[in-house]
Design an enzyme around this catalytic site. Structure first.
Site, PDB file in Angstrom:
ATOM      1  N   ARG A  50     -39.393  19.953  -2.310  1.00  0.00           N
ATOM      2  CA  ARG A  50     -38.356  20.786  -2.945  1.00  0.00           C
ATOM      3  C   ARG A  50     -38.204  20.416  -4.421  1.00  0.00           C
ATOM      4  O   ARG A  50     -38.014  21.282  -5.276  1.00  0.00           O
ATOM      5  CB  ARG A  50     -37.026  20.643  -2.190  1.00  0.00           C
ATOM      6  CG  ARG A  50     -35.954  21.587  -2.714  1.00  0.00           C
ATOM      7  CD  ARG A  50     -34.722  21.626  -1.833  1.00  0.00           C
ATOM      8  NE  ARG A  50     -33.979  20.375  -1.858  1.00  0.00           N
ATOM      9  CZ  ARG A  50     -32.883  20.153  -1.134  1.00  0.00           C
ATOM     10  NH1 ARG A  50     -32.424  21.080  -0.317  1.00  0.00           N
ATOM     11  NH2 ARG A  50     -32.265  18.997  -1.204  1.00  0.00           N
ATOM     12  N   HIS A 103     -39.950  23.013 -25.643  1.00  0.00           N
ATOM     13  CA  HIS A 103     -41.182  22.511 -26.259  1.00  0.00           C
ATOM     14  C   HIS A 103     -40.954  21.299 -27.158  1.00  0.00           C
ATOM     15  O   HIS A 103     -41.897  20.594 -27.492  1.00  0.00           O
ATOM     16  CB  HIS A 103     -41.884  23.643 -27.009  1.00  0.00           C
ATOM     17  CG  HIS A 103     -42.185  24.798 -26.095  1.00  0.00           C
ATOM     18  ND1 HIS A 103     -43.045  24.684 -25.019  1.00  0.00           N
ATOM     19  CD2 HIS A 103     -41.687  26.061 -26.053  1.00  0.00           C
ATOM     20  CE1 HIS A 103     -43.080  25.834 -24.376  1.00  0.00           C
ATOM     21  NE2 HIS A 103     -42.264  26.688 -24.973  1.00  0.00           N
ATOM     22  N   LYS A 149     -32.831  23.132  -7.329  1.00  0.00           N
ATOM     23  CA  LYS A 149     -31.757  22.130  -7.331  1.00  0.00           C
ATOM     24  C   LYS A 149     -31.721  21.530  -8.742  1.00  0.00           C
ATOM     25  O   LYS A 149     -32.330  20.499  -9.023  1.00  0.00           O
ATOM     26  CB  LYS A 149     -32.038  21.075  -6.255  1.00  0.00           C
ATOM     27  CG  LYS A 149     -30.792  20.330  -5.817  1.00  0.00           C
ATOM     28  CD  LYS A 149     -31.010  19.628  -4.497  1.00  0.00           C
ATOM     29  CE  LYS A 149     -29.957  18.577  -4.219  1.00  0.00           C
ATOM     30  NZ  LYS A 149     -28.588  19.098  -4.155  1.00  0.00           N
ATOM     31  N   GLU A 182     -22.758  29.881   0.225  1.00  0.00           N
ATOM     32  CA  GLU A 182     -22.802  28.528   0.810  1.00  0.00           C
ATOM     33  C   GLU A 182     -21.490  27.841   0.457  1.00  0.00           C
ATOM     34  O   GLU A 182     -20.594  28.464  -0.108  1.00  0.00           O
ATOM     35  CB  GLU A 182     -23.994  27.747   0.259  1.00  0.00           C
ATOM     36  CG  GLU A 182     -24.000  27.604  -1.256  1.00  0.00           C
ATOM     37  CD  GLU A 182     -25.197  26.836  -1.803  1.00  0.00           C
ATOM     38  OE1 GLU A 182     -25.931  26.205  -1.035  1.00  0.00           O
ATOM     39  OE2 GLU A 182     -25.375  26.880  -3.030  1.00  0.00           O
TER      40      GLU A 182
HETATM   41  N1  PMP Z   1     -25.950  23.547  -1.122  1.00  0.00           N
HETATM   42  C1  PMP Z   1     -25.757  22.874  -2.258  1.00  0.00           C
HETATM   43  C2  PMP Z   1     -25.204  23.590  -3.438  1.00  0.00           C
HETATM   44  C3  PMP Z   1     -26.067  21.509  -2.336  1.00  0.00           C
HETATM   45  O1  PMP Z   1     -25.884  20.837  -3.465  1.00  0.00           O
HETATM   46  C4  PMP Z   1     -26.587  20.860  -1.196  1.00  0.00           C
HETATM   47  C5  PMP Z   1     -26.964  19.405  -1.259  1.00  0.00           C
HETATM   48  N2  PMP Z   1     -25.838  18.573  -1.338  1.00  0.00           N
HETATM   49  C6  PMP Z   1     -26.735  21.589  -0.011  1.00  0.00           C
HETATM   50  C7  PMP Z   1     -26.444  22.948  -0.022  1.00  0.00           C
HETATM   51  C8  PMP Z   1     -27.273  20.961   1.242  1.00  0.00           C
HETATM   52  O2  PMP Z   1     -28.654  20.673   1.085  1.00  0.00           O
HETATM   53  P1  PMP Z   1     -29.342  19.418   1.780  1.00  0.00           P
HETATM   54  O3  PMP Z   1     -29.190  19.582   3.231  1.00  0.00           O
HETATM   55  O4  PMP Z   1     -30.749  19.475   1.322  1.00  0.00           O
HETATM   56  O5  PMP Z   1     -28.615  18.200   1.282  1.00  0.00           O
END
Ligand code: PMP
Length: 288
Positions: A50, A103, A149, A182
């Site tokens: 990732r 750059h 991320k 989320e």
């Molecule tokens: N959504 C967000 C915005 C996150 O930052 C995270 C990680 N803390 C997650 C979902 C969960 O992802 P993971 O299971 O890979 O920690």
């Protein structure tokens, strides 16, 4: 504490980046949060993949190979005599001029921190967590893919702060169409009539590693899964609700927007998912 900093393990006080680092100036960089359980790094390959995808998406060249990075992660844990904890991997764009251009940044900074983790209190798991929906929307996937991320977490920080001001620890974030994306730092799942529902990443969800682990557990437990656009209504009327994340693992939700979920207690299947998850973190993993 020893920090892995651009190829060597240095004391915490010596791990310093320039004030001209674009990670600091613009949030230009990527990161990962990984768990260490009983001397084994959980889902290391998945996290490194990732990270590579995040870096590729923002055109940031990985400073070292995946194999070298895996070794560096383990070496950092060993150097700190850590058996259980949390590993933070950060790659910043590096030092550059004051303009936005990538750059001017010649060398990314690679940082690995391995530390103990402040776990959620046991009562969150035993009694369940109450959450709310906050007004701050998740950034449109066309503006910044939620699958990246990146070091740009201000959107999530504002949402989390709104929740905290109202006395909550976590919150649901909607996307700009009003569908659930989320939570501020976790993915979300609802169980309705025996079917597990979760928003797709196109709705604004990070492809969580714990989310993937839960999808695998669902297959093992023969629970059907649907990745679908979800509304707040879907969470209000569902039978069970839970969050997933590297730090949180699987957290039962017992109330959303003042509506109790199910009978107001952690769901039976949710607890089963948590139990199986706790089993697999001990069975799988890369030994230090
Ligand atoms: N959504 C967000 C915005 C996150 O930052 C995270 C990680 N803390 C997650 C979902 C969960 O992802 P993971 O299971 O890979 O920690």
């Amino acid at each position: 504490m020893k920090i892995f900093f651009n190829g060597s393990l240095v004391d915490r006080a010596d791990a310093k980046v320039s004030v001209f680092d674009h990670g600091l100036l613009y949030g230009d960089g990527v990161f990962e949060g990984i768990r260490l359980y009983d001397g084994c790094v959980f889902k290391l390959e998945e996290h490194l993949e990732r990270l590579e995808y995040s870096a590729k998406a923002i055109m940031l060249k990985m400073p070292i190979s995946r194999k070298e990075l895996a070794e560096a992660v383990c070496a950092t844990c060993r150097a700190n005599n850590l058996k259980n904890g949390y590993i933070r991997l950060v790659i910043t764009r590096g030092e550059g001029s004051l303009g936005l251009s990538i750059h001017s940044c010649k060398q990314p900074n690679l940082i690995i921190i391995a530390d103990t983790i402040q776990l959620y209190p046991a009562e969150f798991y035993e009694q369940g967590l109450k959450i709310i929906t906050v007004p701050t929307r998740r950034i449109n996937p066309a503006a910044l893919p939620p699958t990246v991320k990146s070091l740009n977490y201000l959107n999530n920080i504002l949402a989390k702060t709104e929740a905290q001001h109202l006395g909550y620890h976590e919150a649901i974030m909607l996307n700009d169409q009003g569908y659930i994306a989320e939570c501020t730092g976790d993915n979300i799942f609802a169980l309705h009539k025996g079917v597990l529902l979760t928003p797709p990443s196109s709705a604004g969800a990070l492809k969580g590693i714990t989310r993937d682990a839960v999808l695998e557990i669902a297959a093992e437990l023969k629970v059907p899964v649907r990745e679908v656009n979800m509304t707040r209504y879907d969470t209000w009327i569902c039978d069970e609700l839970f969050l997933t994340g590297t730090a949180a693992e699987v957290v039962p939700i017992v109330e959303v927007d003042a509506r109790p979920i199910g009978n107001g207690k952690p769901g039976e299947l949710t607890l089963r998912f948590l139990e199986v998850f706790k089993r697999i973190v001990r069975e799988q993993g890369t030994m230090l």
